[in-house]
Design a protein around this motif. Structure first.
Motif, PDB file in Angstrom:
ATOM      1  N   LEU A   7       0.850  -1.184   0.000  1.00  0.00           N
ATOM      2  CA  LEU A   7       0.000   0.000   0.000  1.00  0.00           C
ATOM      3  C   LEU A   7       0.886   1.234   0.000  1.00  0.00           C
ATOM      4  CD1 LEU A   7      -1.293  -2.212   2.298  1.00  0.00           C
ATOM      5  CD2 LEU A   7      -3.199  -0.618   2.049  1.00  0.00           C
ATOM      6  N   GLY A   8       0.524   2.228  -0.814  1.00  0.00           N
ATOM      7  CA  GLY A   8       1.319   3.443  -0.830  1.00  0.00           C
ATOM      8  C   GLY A   8       0.694   4.510  -1.697  1.00  0.00           C
ATOM      9  N   PHE A   9       1.226   5.723  -1.571  1.00  0.00           N
ATOM     10  CA  PHE A   9       0.737   6.848  -2.366  1.00  0.00           C
ATOM     11  C   PHE A   9       1.424   6.884  -3.726  1.00  0.00           C
ATOM     12  CE2 PHE A   9      -0.713   8.497   1.711  1.00  0.00           C
ATOM     13  CZ  PHE A   9      -1.879   9.175   1.358  1.00  0.00           C
ATOM     14  N   LEU A  10       0.696   7.327  -4.724  1.00  0.00           N
ATOM     15  CA  LEU A  10       1.299   7.690  -5.998  1.00  0.00           C
ATOM     16  C   LEU A  10       2.172   8.917  -5.765  1.00  0.00           C
ATOM     17  CD1 LEU A  10       1.403   7.582  -9.177  1.00  0.00           C
ATOM     18  CD2 LEU A  10      -0.530   9.177  -9.128  1.00  0.00           C
ATOM     19  N   GLY A  11       3.397   8.889  -6.286  1.00  0.00           N
ATOM     20  CA  GLY A  11       4.274  10.042  -6.123  1.00  0.00           C
ATOM     21  C   GLY A  11       4.029  11.060  -7.218  1.00  0.00           C
ATOM     22  N   SER A  12       3.284  12.098  -6.891  1.00  0.00           N
ATOM     23  CA  SER A  12       2.921  13.070  -7.925  1.00  0.00           C
ATOM     24  C   SER A  12       4.143  13.795  -8.488  1.00  0.00           C
ATOM     25  CB  SER A  12       1.924  14.089  -7.359  1.00  0.00           C
ATOM     26  OG  SER A  12       2.474  14.765  -6.239  1.00  0.00           O
ATOM     27  N   THR A  13       5.254  13.779  -7.751  1.00  0.00           N
ATOM     28  CA  THR A  13       6.492  14.379  -8.243  1.00  0.00           C
ATOM     29  C   THR A  13       7.497  13.313  -8.678  1.00  0.00           C
ATOM     30  OG1 THR A  13       6.205  16.325  -6.821  1.00  0.00           O
ATOM     31  CG2 THR A  13       8.435  15.874  -7.645  1.00  0.00           C
ATOM     32  N   LEU A  14       7.791  12.360  -7.777  1.00  0.00           N
ATOM     33  CA  LEU A  14       8.802  11.353  -8.081  1.00  0.00           C
ATOM     34  C   LEU A  14       8.362  10.394  -9.180  1.00  0.00           C
ATOM     35  CD1 LEU A  14      10.108  10.430  -4.505  1.00  0.00           C
ATOM     36  CD2 LEU A  14      11.259  11.794  -6.247  1.00  0.00           C
ATOM     37  N   MET A  46      -2.623   1.606  -4.834  1.00  0.00           N
ATOM     38  CA  MET A  46      -2.048   2.916  -5.119  1.00  0.00           C
ATOM     39  C   MET A  46      -3.064   4.012  -4.787  1.00  0.00           C
ATOM     40  SD  MET A  46      -0.094   4.202  -8.572  1.00  0.00           S
ATOM     41  CE  MET A  46      -1.455   3.781  -9.665  1.00  0.00           C
ATOM     42  N   LEU A  47      -2.759   4.811  -3.767  1.00  0.00           N
ATOM     43  CA  LEU A  47      -3.625   5.906  -3.346  1.00  0.00           C
ATOM     44  C   LEU A  47      -3.255   7.167  -4.126  1.00  0.00           C
ATOM     45  CD1 LEU A  47      -3.400   5.341   0.528  1.00  0.00           C
ATOM     46  CD2 LEU A  47      -5.091   4.412  -1.066  1.00  0.00           C
ATOM     47  N   HIS A  48      -4.267   7.866  -4.628  1.00  0.00           N
ATOM     48  CA  HIS A  48      -3.995   9.095  -5.388  1.00  0.00           C
ATOM     49  C   HIS A  48      -5.230   9.989  -5.362  1.00  0.00           C
ATOM     50  CE1 HIS A  48      -6.535   8.079  -8.908  1.00  0.00           C
ATOM     51  NE2 HIS A  48      -6.215   6.821  -8.612  1.00  0.00           N
ATOM     52  N   GLY A  49      -5.004  11.272  -5.633  1.00  0.00           N
ATOM     53  CA  GLY A  49      -6.106  12.217  -5.718  1.00  0.00           C
ATOM     54  C   GLY A  49      -6.727  12.219  -7.098  1.00  0.00           C
ATOM     55  N   ARG A  54      -4.903  10.622 -14.379  1.00  0.00           N
ATOM     56  CA  ARG A  54      -4.211  10.287 -15.615  1.00  0.00           C
ATOM     57  C   ARG A  54      -2.818   9.716 -15.326  1.00  0.00           C
ATOM     58  NH1 ARG A  54      -2.152  14.356 -20.394  1.00  0.00           N
ATOM     59  NH2 ARG A  54      -1.645  12.749 -21.939  1.00  0.00           N
ATOM     60  N   LEU A  55      -2.109  10.348 -14.379  1.00  0.00           N
ATOM     61  CA  LEU A  55      -0.785   9.848 -14.000  1.00  0.00           C
ATOM     62  C   LEU A  55      -0.899   8.451 -13.398  1.00  0.00           C
ATOM     63  CD1 LEU A  55       2.264  10.177 -13.539  1.00  0.00           C
ATOM     64  CD2 LEU A  55       1.737  11.367 -11.388  1.00  0.00           C
ATOM     65  N   ALA A  56      -1.920   8.225 -12.580  1.00  0.00           N
ATOM     66  CA  ALA A  56      -2.114   6.909 -11.968  1.00  0.00           C
ATOM     67  C   ALA A  56      -2.321   5.840 -13.037  1.00  0.00           C
ATOM     68  CB  ALA A  56      -3.300   6.955 -11.008  1.00  0.00           C
ATOM     69  N   ASP A  57      -3.140   6.170 -14.070  1.00  0.00           N
ATOM     70  CA  ASP A  57      -3.367   5.204 -15.146  1.00  0.00           C
ATOM     71  C   ASP A  57      -2.066   4.898 -15.882  1.00  0.00           C
ATOM     72  OD1 ASP A  57      -6.060   5.149 -14.512  1.00  0.00           O
ATOM     73  OD2 ASP A  57      -6.619   6.644 -16.038  1.00  0.00           O
ATOM     74  N   HIS A 111       4.432   1.314   1.692  1.00  0.00           N
ATOM     75  CA  HIS A 111       5.479   2.053   0.991  1.00  0.00           C
ATOM     76  C   HIS A 111       5.489   3.501   1.477  1.00  0.00           C
ATOM     77  CE1 HIS A 111       7.381   3.326  -3.088  1.00  0.00           C
ATOM     78  NE2 HIS A 111       8.312   2.926  -2.238  1.00  0.00           N
ATOM     79  N   ILE A 112       6.575   3.935   2.123  1.00  0.00           N
ATOM     80  CA  ILE A 112       6.618   5.280   2.715  1.00  0.00           C
ATOM     81  C   ILE A 112       7.605   6.192   1.992  1.00  0.00           C
ATOM     82  CG2 ILE A 112       5.912   4.507   5.013  1.00  0.00           C
ATOM     83  CD1 ILE A 112       8.890   4.645   5.817  1.00  0.00           C
ATOM     84  N   THR A 113       7.950   5.848   0.751  1.00  0.00           N
ATOM     85  CA  THR A 113       8.893   6.682  -0.007  1.00  0.00           C
ATOM     86  C   THR A 113       8.171   7.820  -0.717  1.00  0.00           C
ATOM     87  OG1 THR A 113      10.320   4.772  -0.322  1.00  0.00           O
ATOM     88  CG2 THR A 113      10.676   6.645  -1.792  1.00  0.00           C
ATOM     89  N   THR A 114       6.928   7.600  -1.093  1.00  0.00           N
ATOM     90  CA  THR A 114       6.158   8.597  -1.838  1.00  0.00           C
ATOM     91  C   THR A 114       5.144   9.276  -0.923  1.00  0.00           C
ATOM     92  OG1 THR A 114       4.689   6.813  -2.514  1.00  0.00           O
ATOM     93  CG2 THR A 114       6.419   7.443  -4.051  1.00  0.00           C
TER      94      THR A 114
END
Length: 530
Positions: A7-14, A46-49, A54-57, A111-114
């Motif tokens: 489980l983790g966030f999508l990295g909107s920057t990385l 993958m958690l995302h806003g 589009r980035l998540a896809d 996952h705590i990197t993003t």
């Protein structure tokens, strides 16, 4: 092996990059975590806003191309302010509560990197609190790695006992805390050492009131202060240690001393007085002999514990104080409640953490290390080091640990005894004559206290039972109980009490005789024995 879910966030920057082949030359953490040959990810939640759909896809498509066995589960989690701790934690908590975790069927990594630093902290806290039944996963690039390399990964297990060096340091810190509470005394009594271990855990993990019970001189005041100092070392209190013996608070002055008063509240109130509770704000309040407080003071203390508020004498506005409480008593508060002398609601509030300190006579194996401790205290206090010669020390310890030493005043008697011997040894050496004089002095002291009626029966029998005792029976019972307290077992006490008559009996059961005698007064060995 069980399937692995990350489980983790999508990295909107990385994770973001320009579309096209060049994106594979950049390290993207969400894609990279699925590229490791030694880390098979079966599902990536993958958690995302909504703004990054589009980035998540796009990331999901790239993951599918490098790790077809990984299922990407995209979940929308919109945050108005991803840097607002309260919002991020609350929404993550709601999500994790609703997620169908099944630890028996799956393993989980977080996952705590993003994500923002706030999101990473919240994921850590939720994992530490077991809302997420998994471990932390950290990934990172490697300097100079070839194009398209996934970087490195590392699992962080929050069970710190799994890390040898950390576990060793924790064990050392715990031992230091326990030794701290014992003032560094190397005590041998197993029950007492276990008691101190429990107190140490409560002291550093709870703010709830602590109740210390035990006879006068058992060390309640000193232990309370050490608990305070331990909490202060761990930055759990900032304010002062405020100690009061409730037996000294009588009548109207009790309210004023505890809760303060306003100028002019009563005759003699020439100025405002903050009171002990207010003085103890952000610190610790030790109410010794709390059983001596009146019922009105008890009611106000209870409210101050629960609401952190109280009304000073003569005031029309409440005061507040956020203190931590330790209470001490040598009385049976349960009996006091039954007799209507102590509030049951206050007793219930204090009784969460209750620790019974044994008297010195019950810890005879600890007399020797405490003897050395008292010699050190004398040297620190007076600036003069005093020691025993070997024969004198052996003689004193033989008496001190034997059945004739009743230690009625517990550690206060021992401290006074050491002070007297050290004072009467101006050359810095306690000899045999000094020890013999001290033994005689202690024997007279304890005999005098017993003759004055300080037999302790009021702590074992209620008023009605005491009223029915003839003076003869009371003296006899007091002697029996004193012998029991000096003895290690019921049988040993029986042999001492029936030493003459047992020689004239063909068969005897001294323990049974003593048990039946105690039963006449509703007493058992567990109440009176050592």
């Amino acid at each position: 092996m069980k399937p692995l879910t990350v489980l983790g966030f999508l990295g909107s920057t990385l994770d973001a990059s320009k579309f096209g082949p060049s994106r594979w030359s950049k390290w993207r953490p969400s894609v990279g975590l699925t590229m490791h040959e030694d880390l098979r990810v079966d599902r990536f939640v993958m958690l995302h806003g909504s703004a990054h759909t589009r980035l998540a896809d796009y990331i999901a498509e790239d993951i599918a191309s490098v790790s077809p066995e990984t299922t990407v589960d995209k979940r929308v989690l919109d945050l108005n302010d991803p840097w607002d701790f309260e919002e991020v934690y609350g929404k993550l908590l709601d999500f994790m509560r609703g997620y169908p975790f099944d630890p028996d069927a799956e393993d989980y990594l977080v996952h705590i990197t993003t994500g923002t630093h706030v999101a990473q902290i919240c994921l850590f806290l939720l994992t530490e609190a077991h809302y997420i039944p998994g471990r932390l996963l950290q990934t990172q690039p490697v300097r100079g790695m070839p194009t398209g390399a996934p970087g490195t990964w590392n699992i962080i297990d929050l069970d710190l006992s799994r890390y040898d060096s950390i576990a060793t340091r924790f064990a050392e810190a715990s031992a230091e805390s326990t030794s701290f509470l014992k003032s560094g005394i190397d005590t041998k009594n197993t029950a007492f050492n276990h008691l101190i271990d429990e107190i140490e855990q409560v002291a550093v993990r709870s703010r709830a009131p602590v109740l210390l019970i035990g006879p006068t001189g058992a060390g309640k005041s000193q232990l309370a202060r050490r608990i305070y100092e331990l909490k202060k070392l761990k930055h759990q209190v900032q304010g002062p240690f405020v100690e009061v013996n409730c037996a000294t608070l009588k009548g109207d002055s009790a309210m004023s001393a505890l809760f303060g008063h306003r100028k002019g509240a009563f005759t003699g109130a020439a100025a405002d007085r903050p009171g002990l509770l207010r003085t103890a704000d952000t610190g610790m309040l030790f109410l010794d002999e709390i059983g001596e407080l009146g019922l009105d003071e008890q009611a106000m203390i209870l409210r101050a514990i629960e609401d952190k508020r109280f009304l000073p004498v003569g005031a029309d506005k409440e005061s507040s104080s956020d203190f931590q409480l330790i209470a001490g008593t040598n009385r049976d508060l349960g009996r006091a409640v039954a007799e209507g002398r102590f509030r049951d609601d206050l007793y219930a509030r204090l009784n969460l953490w209750t620790f019974a300190l044994p008297g010195l006579a019950e810890r005879r194996e600890d007399i020797e290390p405490n003897l050395d401790y008292e010699l050190d205290r004398f040297a620190e206090r007076e600036g003069t080091r005093v020691t025993f010669n070997k024969e004198a020390r052996d003689r004193y310890l033989t008496f001190a640990t034997g059945p004739d030493a009743i230690w009625a005043g517990n550690f206060r008697d021992l401290a006074a005894s050491v002070t007297r011997m050290a004072t009467f040894s101006p050359k810095g050496r306690i000899d045999g004559d000094c020890v013999e004089s001290e033994i005689a002095r202690l024997t007279r002291l304890w005999a005098s206290e017993s003759a004055e009626g300080d037999d302790g029966l009021d702590r074992l029998l209620d008023d009605a039972a005491l009223a029915e005792l003839d003076p003869f029976d009371r003296v006899q019972l007091a002697h029996v109980i004193a012998t029991c307290r000096r003895s290690r077992s019921l049988s040993e006490a029986g042999r001492a009490l029936f030493a003459a008559s047992r020689t004239r009996r063909t068969s005897s059961n001294d323990a049974d005789r003593l048990r039946k005698y105690l039963a006449r007064f509703g007493l058992e060995w567990g109440q009176v024995g050592s």
